[in-house]
Design a protein around this motif. Structure first.
Motif, PDB file in Angstrom:
ATOM      1  N   ASP A  60      -4.473  -2.796   9.816  1.00 39.05           N
ATOM      2  CA  ASP A  60      -5.391  -2.772   8.682  1.00 39.05           C
ATOM      3  C   ASP A  60      -4.857  -1.825   7.605  1.00 39.05           C
ATOM      4  O   ASP A  60      -4.983  -2.091   6.403  1.00 39.05           O
ATOM      5  CB  ASP A  60      -6.787  -2.322   9.119  1.00 39.05           C
ATOM      6  CG  ASP A  60      -7.535  -3.392   9.877  1.00 39.05           C
ATOM      7  OD1 ASP A  60      -7.438  -4.564   9.480  1.00 39.05           O
ATOM      8  OD2 ASP A  60      -8.200  -3.069  10.865  1.00 39.05           O
ATOM      9  N   PHE A  62      -1.814  -1.364   7.051  1.00 45.27           N
ATOM     10  CA  PHE A  62      -0.693  -2.064   6.409  1.00 45.27           C
ATOM     11  C   PHE A  62      -1.193  -2.904   5.234  1.00 45.27           C
ATOM     12  O   PHE A  62      -0.522  -3.003   4.208  1.00 45.27           O
ATOM     13  CB  PHE A  62       0.027  -2.962   7.405  1.00 45.27           C
ATOM     14  CG  PHE A  62       0.818  -2.236   8.470  1.00 45.27           C
ATOM     15  CD1 PHE A  62       0.809  -0.853   8.548  1.00 45.27           C
ATOM     16  CD2 PHE A  62       1.557  -2.939   9.399  1.00 45.27           C
ATOM     17  CE1 PHE A  62       1.537  -0.180   9.533  1.00 45.27           C
ATOM     18  CE2 PHE A  62       2.294  -2.297  10.376  1.00 45.27           C
ATOM     19  CZ  PHE A  62       2.282  -0.922  10.455  1.00 45.27           C
ATOM     20  N   THR A  63      -2.353  -3.547   5.406  1.00 49.24           N
ATOM     21  CA  THR A  63      -2.883  -4.353   4.296  1.00 49.24           C
ATOM     22  C   THR A  63      -3.214  -3.461   3.106  1.00 49.24           C
ATOM     23  O   THR A  63      -2.960  -3.830   1.955  1.00 49.24           O
ATOM     24  CB  THR A  63      -4.124  -5.149   4.729  1.00 49.24           C
ATOM     25  OG1 THR A  63      -5.199  -4.269   5.064  1.00 49.24           O
ATOM     26  CG2 THR A  63      -3.827  -6.050   5.917  1.00 49.24           C
ATOM     27  N   ASN A  66       0.127  -2.411   1.350  1.00 45.62           N
ATOM     28  CA  ASN A  66       0.681  -3.461   0.493  1.00 45.62           C
ATOM     29  C   ASN A  66      -0.090  -3.600  -0.808  1.00 45.62           C
ATOM     30  O   ASN A  66       0.493  -3.823  -1.876  1.00 45.62           O
ATOM     31  CB  ASN A  66       0.656  -4.802   1.222  1.00 45.62           C
ATOM     32  CG  ASN A  66       1.709  -4.949   2.302  1.00 45.62           C
ATOM     33  OD1 ASN A  66       1.730  -5.941   3.007  1.00 45.62           O
ATOM     34  ND2 ASN A  66       2.579  -3.966   2.473  1.00 45.62           N
ATOM     35  N   GLU A  67      -1.415  -3.488  -0.740  1.00 44.09           N
ATOM     36  CA  GLU A  67      -2.244  -3.711  -1.919  1.00 44.09           C
ATOM     37  C   GLU A  67      -2.217  -2.532  -2.892  1.00 44.09           C
ATOM     38  O   GLU A  67      -2.272  -2.723  -4.110  1.00 44.09           O
ATOM     39  CB  GLU A  67      -3.693  -3.986  -1.507  1.00 44.09           C
ATOM     40  CG  GLU A  67      -3.903  -5.290  -0.744  1.00 44.09           C
ATOM     41  CD  GLU A  67      -3.777  -6.505  -1.643  1.00 44.09           C
ATOM     42  OE1 GLU A  67      -3.901  -6.351  -2.874  1.00 44.09           O
ATOM     43  OE2 GLU A  67      -3.546  -7.606  -1.117  1.00 44.09           O
ATOM     44  N   ASP A  73       6.660  -3.401   1.013  1.00 41.07           N
ATOM     45  CA  ASP A  73       6.444  -3.864   2.386  1.00 41.07           C
ATOM     46  C   ASP A  73       6.587  -2.686   3.329  1.00 41.07           C
ATOM     47  O   ASP A  73       7.336  -1.740   3.065  1.00 41.07           O
ATOM     48  CB  ASP A  73       7.395  -5.016   2.764  1.00 41.07           C
ATOM     49  CG  ASP A  73       8.855  -4.611   2.824  1.00 41.07           C
ATOM     50  OD1 ASP A  73       9.282  -4.080   3.867  1.00 41.07           O
ATOM     51  OD2 ASP A  73       9.584  -4.828   1.842  1.00 41.07           O
ATOM     52  N   SER A  95       6.521   2.765   3.606  1.00 41.08           N
ATOM     53  CA  SER A  95       6.872   1.480   2.998  1.00 41.08           C
ATOM     54  C   SER A  95       8.060   1.655   2.073  1.00 41.08           C
ATOM     55  O   SER A  95       8.439   2.775   1.715  1.00 41.08           O
ATOM     56  CB  SER A  95       5.688   0.934   2.183  1.00 41.08           C
ATOM     57  OG  SER A  95       4.532   0.766   2.971  1.00 41.08           O
ATOM     58  N   ASN A 132      -6.697 -11.407   5.241  1.00 40.00           N
ATOM     59  CA  ASN A 132      -5.730 -10.864   4.284  1.00 40.00           C
ATOM     60  C   ASN A 132      -4.328 -11.061   4.851  1.00 40.00           C
ATOM     61  O   ASN A 132      -4.151 -11.721   5.867  1.00 40.00           O
ATOM     62  CB  ASN A 132      -6.000  -9.375   4.042  1.00 40.00           C
ATOM     63  CG  ASN A 132      -7.359  -9.128   3.431  1.00 40.00           C
ATOM     64  OD1 ASN A 132      -7.617  -9.521   2.303  1.00 40.00           O
ATOM     65  ND2 ASN A 132      -8.253  -8.466   4.169  1.00 40.00           N
ATOM     66  N   THR A 133      -3.346 -10.506   4.207  1.00 43.86           N
ATOM     67  CA  THR A 133      -1.978 -10.540   4.728  1.00 43.86           C
ATOM     68  C   THR A 133      -1.366  -9.151   4.588  1.00 43.86           C
ATOM     69  O   THR A 133      -1.816  -8.334   3.793  1.00 43.86           O
ATOM     70  CB  THR A 133      -1.095 -11.542   3.965  1.00 43.86           C
ATOM     71  OG1 THR A 133      -1.025 -11.164   2.589  1.00 43.86           O
ATOM     72  CG2 THR A 133      -1.635 -12.963   4.087  1.00 43.86           C
ATOM     73  N   TYR A 134      -0.354  -8.911   5.397  1.00 47.46           N
ATOM     74  CA  TYR A 134       0.453  -7.716   5.214  1.00 47.46           C
ATOM     75  C   TYR A 134       1.915  -8.097   5.397  1.00 47.46           C
ATOM     76  O   TYR A 134       2.258  -9.009   6.143  1.00 47.46           O
ATOM     77  CB  TYR A 134       0.052  -6.587   6.161  1.00 47.46           C
ATOM     78  CG  TYR A 134       0.211  -6.862   7.643  1.00 47.46           C
ATOM     79  CD1 TYR A 134       1.421  -6.641   8.291  1.00 47.46           C
ATOM     80  CD2 TYR A 134      -0.874  -7.332   8.394  1.00 47.46           C
ATOM     81  CE1 TYR A 134       1.554  -6.887   9.652  1.00 47.46           C
ATOM     82  CE2 TYR A 134      -0.741  -7.570   9.746  1.00 47.46           C
ATOM     83  CZ  TYR A 134       0.465  -7.342  10.379  1.00 47.46           C
ATOM     84  OH  TYR A 134       0.602  -7.592  11.728  1.00 47.46           O
ATOM     85  N   SER A 135       2.784  -7.391   4.664  1.00 46.62           N
ATOM     86  CA  SER A 135       4.222  -7.618   4.734  1.00 46.62           C
ATOM     87  C   SER A 135       4.858  -6.459   5.493  1.00 46.62           C
ATOM     88  O   SER A 135       4.650  -5.294   5.147  1.00 46.62           O
ATOM     89  CB  SER A 135       4.828  -7.709   3.327  1.00 46.62           C
ATOM     90  OG  SER A 135       4.280  -8.795   2.615  1.00 46.62           O
TER      91      SER A 135
END
Length: 203
Positions: A60, A62-63, A66-67, A73, A95, A132-135
Motif C-alpha cells: 500500500d 508503494f502505491t 508512486n503517486e 518506481d 524509489s 490501484n497499481t504500483y510500479s
C-alpha cells in the motif's frame, strides 16, 4: 454543495479530474471543504488521499510512493526486500525517478526518491492492487539501481553486512541481463560492483 459528488470509489483524488468532470462549474474550494470535513488529506499540490482508505500492507505504501512523485518506481532497498533478496525490513520506501532527488514523510513513513538518468528508467513491473497499481523494479533492475546509486556497494564488508540471500542471488536473478545493463550503459563502476558482489558471495 450538492452538485458535487464525492468520488468515494477513488483512493487518490485530483483537482484536474474534478475540473474535467465539472468543466466551468468546477469550484476549486471543494477540496478545502472536503478536507475540513475530514474526507480527504492533502498529499501534495494536486493530489489528495481519500481518508476512508487505510494502509493494510507494505505494498500500500508503494502505491502512495508512486503517486506522490511521478514518474517513479519502487527500487533499490525496498524492491530488494519485496523480492526477498535482502532480509531486513526496510522502514522507508525507496524509489528511483527521472526527477530531482526528493524525500517526503507521510504518516510517520519516509519516502525517498533518487535520481536516475532517463535512459535508466526501465525494468519495472506494474502490479494491480486494491483498485490501484504500483510500479516496482524487477530483481535485476533493483540490484542494478543499488549498485549504481550506493557508493558503499564497492565495499566488500558492506556487501557482507547486507546479508543478500544467496539462493535468491543464484536462482532468481538473470545475471546476463545485469551485465548487459551495465555494458549497454557503459558503466564500468557498476560492472565492477556487480562483479564484486558475485565474488563476495562466491557465486
Amino acid at each position: 454543495m450538492s452538485k458535487y459528488v464525492f468520488p468515494e470509489e477513488k483512493t487518490f483524488i485530483r483537482p484536474v479530474d474534478m475540473r474535467k468532470r465539472y468543466g466551468e462549474n468546477y469550484d476549486p474550494n471543494i477540496f478545502k471543504r472536503w478536507a475540513d470535513q475530514g474526507r480527504v488529506e492533502k498529499l501534495r499540490n494536486g493530489l489528495y488521499l481519500n481518508t476512508e482508505w487505510t494502509m493494510e500492507s507494505e505494498v500500500d505504501a508503494f502505491t502512495l510512493a508512486n503517486e506522490m512523485y511521478t514518474p517513479s518506481d519502487v527500487s533499490t532497498y525496498s524492491a530488494l526486500q519485496y523480492h526477498s533478496i535482502i532480509p531486513e525490513h526496510v522502514f522507508e520506501v525507496t524509489s528511483v525517478s527521472t526527477r530531482k532527488t526528493k524525500a517526503f514523510v507521510h504518516d510517520g513513513k519516509r519516502y525517498d526518491y533518487r535520481t536516475v538518468k532517463s535512459e535508466l528508467f526501465f525494468g519495472f513491473d506494474v502490479v494491480t492492487w486494491r483498485g490501484n497499481t504500483y510500479s516496482v523494479a524487477t530483481p535485476e533492475k533493483a540490484l542494478f539501481d543499488l549498485a549504481y546509486l550506493e557508493p558503499d556497494f564497492s565495499d566488500p564488508l558492506w556487501l557482507e553486512e547486507m546479508r543478500f540471500d544467496t539462493w535468491s542471488l543464484s536462482e532468481d536473478l538473470n545475471w546476463d541481463n545485469m551485465f548487459l545493463f551495465a555494458h549497454k550503459m557503459n558503466m564500468k563502476t557498476v560492472y565492477k560492483r556487480i562483479s564484486l558482489l558475485l565474488e563476495v558471495y562466491d557465486l
